[in-house]
Design a protein around this motif. Structure first.
Motif, PDB file in Angstrom:
ATOM      1  N   TRP A 238       0.839  -1.467  -0.104  1.00 46.67           N
ATOM      2  CA  TRP A 238       0.287   0.119  -0.187  1.00 46.67           C
ATOM      3  C   TRP A 238       0.790   1.296   0.305  1.00 46.67           C
ATOM      4  O   TRP A 238       1.528   0.951   0.549  1.00 46.67           O
ATOM      5  CB  TRP A 238      -0.732   0.089   1.239  1.00 46.67           C
ATOM      6  CG  TRP A 238      -2.331  -0.883   1.121  1.00 46.67           C
ATOM      7  CD1 TRP A 238      -2.168  -1.897   0.554  1.00 46.67           C
ATOM      8  CD2 TRP A 238      -3.251  -0.870   2.620  1.00 46.67           C
ATOM      9  NE1 TRP A 238      -3.668  -1.828   0.663  1.00 46.67           N
ATOM     10  CE2 TRP A 238      -3.954  -1.828   1.871  1.00 46.67           C
ATOM     11  CE3 TRP A 238      -3.386  -0.380   3.259  1.00 46.67           C
ATOM     12  CZ2 TRP A 238      -4.734  -2.493   3.144  1.00 46.67           C
ATOM     13  CZ3 TRP A 238      -3.970  -0.629   4.640  1.00 46.67           C
ATOM     14  CH2 TRP A 238      -4.630  -1.458   3.911  1.00 46.67           C
ATOM     15  N   ALA A 239       0.488   2.422  -0.982  1.00 44.62           N
ATOM     16  CA  ALA A 239       1.068   3.641  -0.892  1.00 44.62           C
ATOM     17  C   ALA A 239       0.172   4.472   0.357  1.00 44.62           C
ATOM     18  O   ALA A 239      -0.935   4.548  -0.231  1.00 44.62           O
ATOM     19  CB  ALA A 239       0.936   4.276  -1.546  1.00 44.62           C
ATOM     20  N   ILE A 240       0.036   4.425   1.211  1.00 47.78           N
ATOM     21  CA  ILE A 240      -0.187   5.726   2.303  1.00 47.78           C
ATOM     22  C   ILE A 240      -0.359   6.249   2.244  1.00 47.78           C
ATOM     23  O   ILE A 240       0.476   6.912   2.880  1.00 47.78           O
ATOM     24  CB  ILE A 240      -0.832   4.953   3.908  1.00 47.78           C
ATOM     25  CG1 ILE A 240      -0.744   2.946   3.606  1.00 47.78           C
ATOM     26  CG2 ILE A 240      -1.667   5.304   4.403  1.00 47.78           C
ATOM     27  CD1 ILE A 240      -0.741   2.087   4.578  1.00 47.78           C
ATOM     28  N   THR A 241      -1.615   7.221   2.330  1.00 44.95           N
ATOM     29  CA  THR A 241      -0.924   8.869   2.631  1.00 44.95           C
ATOM     30  C   THR A 241      -1.811   9.217   3.640  1.00 44.95           C
ATOM     31  O   THR A 241      -2.195   8.420   4.463  1.00 44.95           O
ATOM     32  CB  THR A 241      -2.432   9.579   1.608  1.00 44.95           C
ATOM     33  OG1 THR A 241      -3.462   9.046   1.793  1.00 44.95           O
ATOM     34  CG2 THR A 241      -1.923   9.499   0.290  1.00 44.95           C
ATOM     35  N   THR A 242      -1.376  10.278   3.875  1.00 41.89           N
ATOM     36  CA  THR A 242      -2.707  11.236   5.532  1.00 41.89           C
ATOM     37  C   THR A 242      -3.718  10.856   5.450  1.00 41.89           C
ATOM     38  O   THR A 242      -3.615  10.795   6.708  1.00 41.89           O
ATOM     39  CB  THR A 242      -2.004  12.649   5.414  1.00 41.89           C
ATOM     40  OG1 THR A 242      -0.187  12.443   5.434  1.00 41.89           O
ATOM     41  CG2 THR A 242      -2.352  13.087   7.017  1.00 41.89           C
ATOM     42  N   THR A 243      -4.507  10.859   4.340  1.00 41.64           N
ATOM     43  CA  THR A 243      -5.656  11.176   4.705  1.00 41.64           C
ATOM     44  C   THR A 243      -6.236   9.062   4.669  1.00 41.64           C
ATOM     45  O   THR A 243      -6.959   9.109   5.823  1.00 41.64           O
ATOM     46  CB  THR A 243      -6.861  11.758   3.168  1.00 41.64           C
ATOM     47  OG1 THR A 243      -6.017  12.703   3.276  1.00 41.64           O
ATOM     48  CG2 THR A 243      -7.800  11.417   3.513  1.00 41.64           C
ATOM     49  N   ASP A 244      -5.271   8.529   4.334  1.00 43.40           N
ATOM     50  CA  ASP A 244      -5.490   6.970   4.720  1.00 43.40           C
ATOM     51  C   ASP A 244      -5.286   6.938   5.959  1.00 43.40           C
ATOM     52  O   ASP A 244      -5.981   6.214   6.778  1.00 43.40           O
ATOM     53  CB  ASP A 244      -4.858   6.223   3.682  1.00 43.40           C
ATOM     54  CG  ASP A 244      -5.259   6.668   1.832  1.00 43.40           C
ATOM     55  OD1 ASP A 244      -6.512   6.745   1.494  1.00 43.40           O
ATOM     56  OD2 ASP A 244      -4.583   5.911   1.251  1.00 43.40           O
ATOM     57  N   TRP A 245      -3.874   7.322   6.393  1.00 44.47           N
ATOM     58  CA  TRP A 245      -3.817   6.827   8.305  1.00 44.47           C
ATOM     59  C   TRP A 245      -4.988   7.819   9.330  1.00 44.47           C
ATOM     60  O   TRP A 245      -5.102   6.479   9.294  1.00 44.47           O
ATOM     61  CB  TRP A 245      -2.502   7.587   7.998  1.00 44.47           C
ATOM     62  CG  TRP A 245      -1.213   6.694   7.724  1.00 44.47           C
ATOM     63  CD1 TRP A 245      -0.685   7.353   7.161  1.00 44.47           C
ATOM     64  CD2 TRP A 245      -0.677   5.996   7.791  1.00 44.47           C
ATOM     65  NE1 TRP A 245       1.067   6.099   6.942  1.00 44.47           N
ATOM     66  CE2 TRP A 245       0.481   5.268   6.694  1.00 44.47           C
ATOM     67  CE3 TRP A 245      -1.293   4.739   8.719  1.00 44.47           C
ATOM     68  CZ2 TRP A 245       0.753   4.159   7.355  1.00 44.47           C
ATOM     69  CZ3 TRP A 245      -0.848   3.158   8.599  1.00 44.47           C
ATOM     70  CH2 TRP A 245       0.488   3.181   8.139  1.00 44.47           C
ATOM     71  N   SER A 246      -5.294   8.850   8.444  1.00 42.44           N
ATOM     72  CA  SER A 246      -6.203   9.395   9.676  1.00 42.44           C
ATOM     73  C   SER A 246      -7.448   8.478   9.291  1.00 42.44           C
ATOM     74  O   SER A 246      -8.320   7.654  10.058  1.00 42.44           O
ATOM     75  CB  SER A 246      -6.799  10.245   8.624  1.00 42.44           C
ATOM     76  OG  SER A 246      -8.156  11.513   9.902  1.00 42.44           O
ATOM     77  N   ARG A 247      -8.377   7.867   8.338  1.00 42.62           N
ATOM     78  CA  ARG A 247      -9.456   6.211   8.249  1.00 42.62           C
ATOM     79  C   ARG A 247      -8.997   5.628   8.824  1.00 42.62           C
ATOM     80  O   ARG A 247     -10.083   4.991   9.341  1.00 42.62           O
ATOM     81  CB  ARG A 247      -9.712   6.554   6.752  1.00 42.62           C
ATOM     82  CG  ARG A 247     -10.300   7.808   6.063  1.00 42.62           C
ATOM     83  CD  ARG A 247     -10.579   7.427   4.697  1.00 42.62           C
ATOM     84  NE  ARG A 247     -10.865   8.711   3.749  1.00 42.62           N
ATOM     85  CZ  ARG A 247     -10.682   8.702   2.656  1.00 42.62           C
ATOM     86  NH1 ARG A 247     -10.910   8.061   2.185  1.00 42.62           N
ATOM     87  NH2 ARG A 247     -11.436  10.149   2.470  1.00 42.62           N
ATOM     88  N   ILE A 248      -7.628   5.102   8.363  1.00 42.43           N
ATOM     89  CA  ILE A 248      -7.378   3.601   8.954  1.00 42.43           C
ATOM     90  C   ILE A 248      -7.361   3.617  11.258  1.00 42.43           C
ATOM     91  O   ILE A 248      -7.858   2.964  11.597  1.00 42.43           O
ATOM     92  CB  ILE A 248      -6.213   3.209   8.928  1.00 42.43           C
ATOM     93  CG1 ILE A 248      -6.295   2.602   6.963  1.00 42.43           C
ATOM     94  CG2 ILE A 248      -5.330   2.166   9.498  1.00 42.43           C
ATOM     95  CD1 ILE A 248      -4.663   2.304   6.666  1.00 42.43           C
TER      96      ILE A 248
END
Length: 132
Positions: A7-17
């Protein structure tokens, strides 16, 4: 968690996770966001490690595996491939290597270039697992 290595995880993705991780933990502890209790405190009460650590560990393990691979393997060829041609307009999407660089920086590990130039830590599987 299957497939998180790539996964190439963005800041938004980290927040949702993190939000999806904390929702059941807050239910377990019977705390709401209005109680203003930090996520770290709730994780400590429940005895859970952050999901971010559980995602980053396989990513670092995959990095070591990629660097140790034979050059003729498909994954290694994709890893070393440089695309030709022009890039599209706009901001480039976050790449997997940028996620890895962020992880290395966040965990106070050597930079990717230092790891690649020295080569010894990535090549020695036991050393790499102890570090990551």
């Amino acid at each position: 968690m299957y497939g998180t290595e790539t996964w190439a995880i963005t800041t938004t993705d980290w927040s949702r996770i993190q939000a999806s991780e904390m929702r059941p933990l807050r239910i377990i502890t019977n705390k709401t966001r209005r109680d203003k209790i930090k996520n770290e405190e709730i994780r400590r009460q429940v005895g859970v490690t952050p999901i971010r650590n559980k995602i980053e560990a396989p990513q670092l393990r995959w990095l070591g595996h990629l660097e140790r691979m034979d050059e003729d393997r498909v994954a290694k060829r994709c890893w070393n491939w440089t695309p030709c041609g022009k890039r599209p307009r706009g901001r480039p999407r976050k790449r997997w290597i940028e996620t890895i660089k962020d992880t290395l920086n966040r965990n106070n590990m050597p930079t990717f270039q230092e790891l690649r130039n020295s080569g010894e830590m990535l090549v020695d599987r036991q050393k790499w697992r102890e570090r990551g």
